[in-house]
Design an enzyme around this catalytic site. Structure first.
Site, PDB file in Angstrom:
ATOM      1  N   ASP A 185       7.462  -9.950   3.183  1.00 21.31           N
ATOM      2  CA  ASP A 185       6.302 -10.832   3.008  1.00 21.31           C
ATOM      3  C   ASP A 185       6.761 -12.277   2.885  1.00 21.31           C
ATOM      4  OD1 ASP A 185       4.882  -8.501   2.689  1.00 21.31           O
ATOM      5  OD2 ASP A 185       4.835  -8.638   0.499  1.00 21.31           O
TER       6      ASP A 185
HETATM    7  N1  URA Z   1       7.124  -4.595  -0.554  1.00 21.05           N
HETATM    8  C1  URA Z   1       6.319  -5.674  -0.637  1.00 21.05           C
HETATM    9  O1  URA Z   1       5.306  -5.645  -1.318  1.00 21.05           O
HETATM   10  N2  URA Z   1       6.677  -6.766   0.042  1.00 21.05           N
HETATM   11  C2  URA Z   1       7.793  -6.854   0.792  1.00 21.05           C
HETATM   12  O2  URA Z   1       8.062  -7.900   1.382  1.00 21.05           O
HETATM   13  C3  URA Z   1       8.605  -5.719   0.862  1.00 21.05           C
HETATM   14  C4  URA Z   1       8.248  -4.591   0.172  1.00 21.05           C
END
Ligand code: URA
Length: 234
Positions: A102
């Site tokens: 993310d």
């Molecule tokens: N889980 C999440 O919530 N975000 C990420 O970037 C990776 C795993």
């Protein structure tokens, strides 16, 4: 492959731009002899402005993704490609991220132009563990490890339960989470499902690899030994 195509595929420019580089005599062999657009010469023997070329198809790189960058080629904000030489974004085959983090997640991100390798890493069958450190808004309750390990946790709008995941508590509001799959915002949604909220998230391990001293925004190419280590899980 003719040199003009080789250089264009590596992102040094359009065919037209690369053809001009040849006419300007900027492309040589290792001994400094000028090469021509139609020559067929081994990748390792070519120099552009005296410098060896970027790695050929099959490259794998490790990036320490900082918070605030998106794993996308097109995004109005900052993207992970902004951290690499601009020509890396123009390579053919495309250099893509191996899975995604993310925008607000930092840490270990692999990028490759090798489709088979990408598939091998991301395939659910590979079971490569990914370890994230989560900092939470509230103290852990104590039952989260059991819930995450159960293999029955259903996230909203998902059709199948999550595979068992590991939780190692480091502090009341800090824990390592180990996943073997990768669903959208998975860790943030897992903690939301147990009444908590992730304040920050950092991936520090993928298979047998860690960031090994790379600072946020830094990257490096991985060689054969590290590729093997990737699949040797601790
Ligand atoms: N889980 C999440 O919530 N975000 C990420 O970037 C990776 C795993």
């Amino acid at each position: 492959m003719k040199l003009v195509k080789l250089l264009a595929n590596l992102g040094y420019g359009s065919r037209k731009q690369v053809a001009l580089m040849f006419r300007e005599g900027r492309v040589t062999d290792a001994a400094g002899e000028v090469l021509y657009a139609d020559d067929v010469v081994g990748h390792a023997d070519v120099r552009l402005d005296g410098e060896p070329l970027d790695p050929p198809q099959g490259m794998l790189l490790l990036l320490h993704k900082p918070v605030g960058y998106t794993c996308s080629t097109k995004d109005p904000g900052r993207v992970v490609y902004d951290l690499l030489p601009p020509r890396f974004r123009l390579r053919n085959p495309l250099l893509s991220t191996v899975g995604r983090l993310d925008r607000d997640t930092s840490g270990l991100l692999l990028m490759t132009d090798d489709g088979a390798l990408l598939h091998r890493i991301t395939s659910p069958k590979s079971h490569l563990p990914k370890v994230y450190e989560a900092t939470l808004a509230q103290d852990l309750r104590g039952d989260e490890a059991g819930v995450f390990a159960s293999g029955t946790l259903m996230l909203e709008s998902e059709k199948t339960p999550l595979a068992p995941a590991g939780l190692d508590v480091l502090e009341p509001r800090r824990a390592n989470v180990t996943l073997v799959e990768g669903r959208y915002h998975q860790i943030r949604r897992m903690f939301a499902a147990v009444g908590n909220h992730v304040q920050s998230l950092h991936r520090h391990r993928l298979g047998g690899l860690d960031l090994a001293g790379l600072a946020p925004g830094e990257w490096r190419l991985l060689g054969d030994a590290e590729r093997e280590r990737l699949f040797q899980t601790p």
